[in-house]
Design a protein around this motif. Structure first.
Motif, mmCIF file in Angstrom:
data_model
loop_
_atom_site.group_PDB
_atom_site.id
_atom_site.type_symbol
_atom_site.label_atom_id
_atom_site.label_comp_id
_atom_site.label_asym_id
_atom_site.label_seq_id
_atom_site.Cartn_x
_atom_site.Cartn_y
_atom_site.Cartn_z
ATOM 1 N N ASP A 1 14.959 7.929 -4.067
ATOM 2 C CA ASP A 1 14.304 8.774 -3.274
ATOM 3 C C ASP A 1 14.546 8.426 -1.614
ATOM 4 O O ASP A 1 14.278 7.384 -1.175
ATOM 5 C CB ASP A 1 12.771 8.432 -3.467
ATOM 6 C CG ASP A 1 11.661 9.647 -2.696
ATOM 7 O OD1 ASP A 1 12.085 10.839 -3.121
ATOM 8 O OD2 ASP A 1 11.381 9.215 -1.782
ATOM 9 N N ASP A 2 14.712 9.801 -0.877
ATOM 10 C CA ASP A 2 15.066 9.377 0.717
ATOM 11 C C ASP A 2 13.995 8.908 1.287
ATOM 12 O O ASP A 2 14.000 8.305 2.412
ATOM 13 C CB ASP A 2 15.400 10.725 1.092
ATOM 14 C CG ASP A 2 16.912 11.257 0.812
ATOM 15 O OD1 ASP A 2 17.644 10.366 0.210
ATOM 16 O OD2 ASP A 2 16.980 12.434 0.676
ATOM 17 N N LYS A 3 12.560 9.467 0.967
ATOM 18 C CA LYS A 3 11.554 9.152 1.779
ATOM 19 C C LYS A 3 11.251 7.319 1.484
ATOM 20 O O LYS A 3 10.805 6.718 2.236
ATOM 21 C CB LYS A 3 10.133 9.601 1.323
ATOM 22 C CG LYS A 3 9.164 9.355 2.166
ATOM 23 C CD LYS A 3 7.925 10.150 1.722
ATOM 24 C CE LYS A 3 6.379 9.682 2.333
ATOM 25 N NZ LYS A 3 5.407 10.179 1.900
ATOM 26 N N CYS A 4 11.487 6.979 0.326
ATOM 27 C CA CYS A 4 11.530 5.631 -0.088
ATOM 28 C C CYS A 4 12.435 4.584 0.524
ATOM 29 O O CYS A 4 12.365 3.555 1.201
ATOM 30 C CB CYS A 4 11.495 5.325 -1.537
ATOM 31 S SG CYS A 4 9.985 5.776 -2.370
ATOM 32 N N GLU B 1 0.855 -1.215 -0.068
ATOM 33 C CA GLU B 1 -0.067 -0.130 0.044
ATOM 34 C C GLU B 1 0.933 1.209 0.062
ATOM 35 O O GLU B 1 0.632 2.166 -0.735
ATOM 36 C CB GLU B 1 -0.782 -0.055 1.248
ATOM 37 C CG GLU B 1 -2.079 -0.890 1.146
ATOM 38 C CD GLU B 1 -2.925 -0.965 2.366
ATOM 39 O OE1 GLU B 1 -3.058 -0.059 3.186
ATOM 40 O OE2 GLU B 1 -3.486 -1.934 2.665
ATOM 41 N N LEU B 2 1.912 1.205 1.022
ATOM 42 C CA LEU B 2 2.823 2.530 0.744
ATOM 43 C C LEU B 2 3.318 2.666 -0.481
ATOM 44 O O LEU B 2 3.757 4.023 -1.020
ATOM 45 C CB LEU B 2 3.804 2.129 2.018
ATOM 46 C CG LEU B 2 3.410 2.224 3.493
ATOM 47 C CD1 LEU B 2 4.646 1.880 4.257
ATOM 48 C CD2 LEU B 2 2.792 3.691 3.637
ATOM 49 N N LEU B 3 3.905 1.532 -1.313
ATOM 50 C CA LEU B 3 4.513 1.411 -2.409
ATOM 51 C C LEU B 3 3.701 2.240 -3.508
ATOM 52 O O LEU B 3 3.963 2.963 -4.175
ATOM 53 C CB LEU B 3 4.720 0.138 -2.712
ATOM 54 C CG LEU B 3 5.642 -0.054 -4.125
ATOM 55 C CD1 LEU B 3 7.038 0.602 -4.311
ATOM 56 C CD2 LEU B 3 5.660 -1.479 -4.564
ATOM 57 N N VAL B 4 2.470 1.812 -3.439
ATOM 58 C CA VAL B 4 1.521 2.346 -4.206
ATOM 59 C C VAL B 4 1.406 4.013 -4.286
ATOM 60 O O VAL B 4 1.549 4.777 -5.172
ATOM 61 C CB VAL B 4 -0.087 1.984 -4.241
ATOM 62 C CG1 VAL B 4 -1.144 2.786 -4.926
ATOM 63 C CG2 VAL B 4 -0.125 0.457 -4.646
ATOM 64 N N GLY B 5 1.165 4.178 -2.996
ATOM 65 C CA GLY B 5 1.507 5.948 -2.744
ATOM 66 C C GLY B 5 2.601 6.518 -3.292
ATOM 67 O O GLY B 5 2.668 7.664 -3.761
ATOM 68 N N GLU B 6 3.843 5.932 -3.272
ATOM 69 C CA GLU B 6 4.955 6.500 -3.578
ATOM 70 C C GLU B 6 5.221 6.088 -5.266
ATOM 71 O O GLU B 6 5.646 7.249 -5.532
ATOM 72 C CB GLU B 6 6.251 5.678 -3.077
ATOM 73 C CG GLU B 6 6.332 5.990 -1.401
ATOM 74 C CD GLU B 6 6.544 7.158 -1.235
ATOM 75 O OE1 GLU B 6 7.165 8.034 -1.486
ATOM 76 O OE2 GLU B 6 5.565 7.798 -0.308
#
Length: 81
Positions: A36-39, A8-13
């Motif tokens: 990406d730093d957030k990823c 789910e987090l991956l979809v958002g990113e």
């Protein structure tokens, strides 16, 4: 974290970092996600999360395995949200 939550987090990113193609699907390169730093802070194993999402047919990409540097240009397409 469990796999479902990470996917789910991956979809958002992918939606945050990607662009929409002509079909309205979000597309991002592996290199963009990896750099990406957030990823980097969200995912312990980005490649594993991508593999799980591919198995569930949430994303598609044309590679068996993704390696940083070698596969930075591989496009990851979001199939389902």
């Amino acid at each position: 974290m469990n796999v479902e939550h990470e996917v789910e987090l991956l979809v958002g990113e992918i939606k945050r970092l990607g662009t929409q193609n002509a079909d309205g699907q979000y597309v991002v390169t592996f290199g963009t996600l990896f750099a990406d730093d957030k990823c980097a802070n969200l995912f312990e194993a980005l490649v594993g999360t991508l593999k799980a999402a591919k198995r569930k047919k949430i994303v598609k990409y044309d590679a068996e395995i993704l390696l940083q540097g070698v596969h930075d240009g591989v496009e990851i397409t979001l199939l389902k949200e």
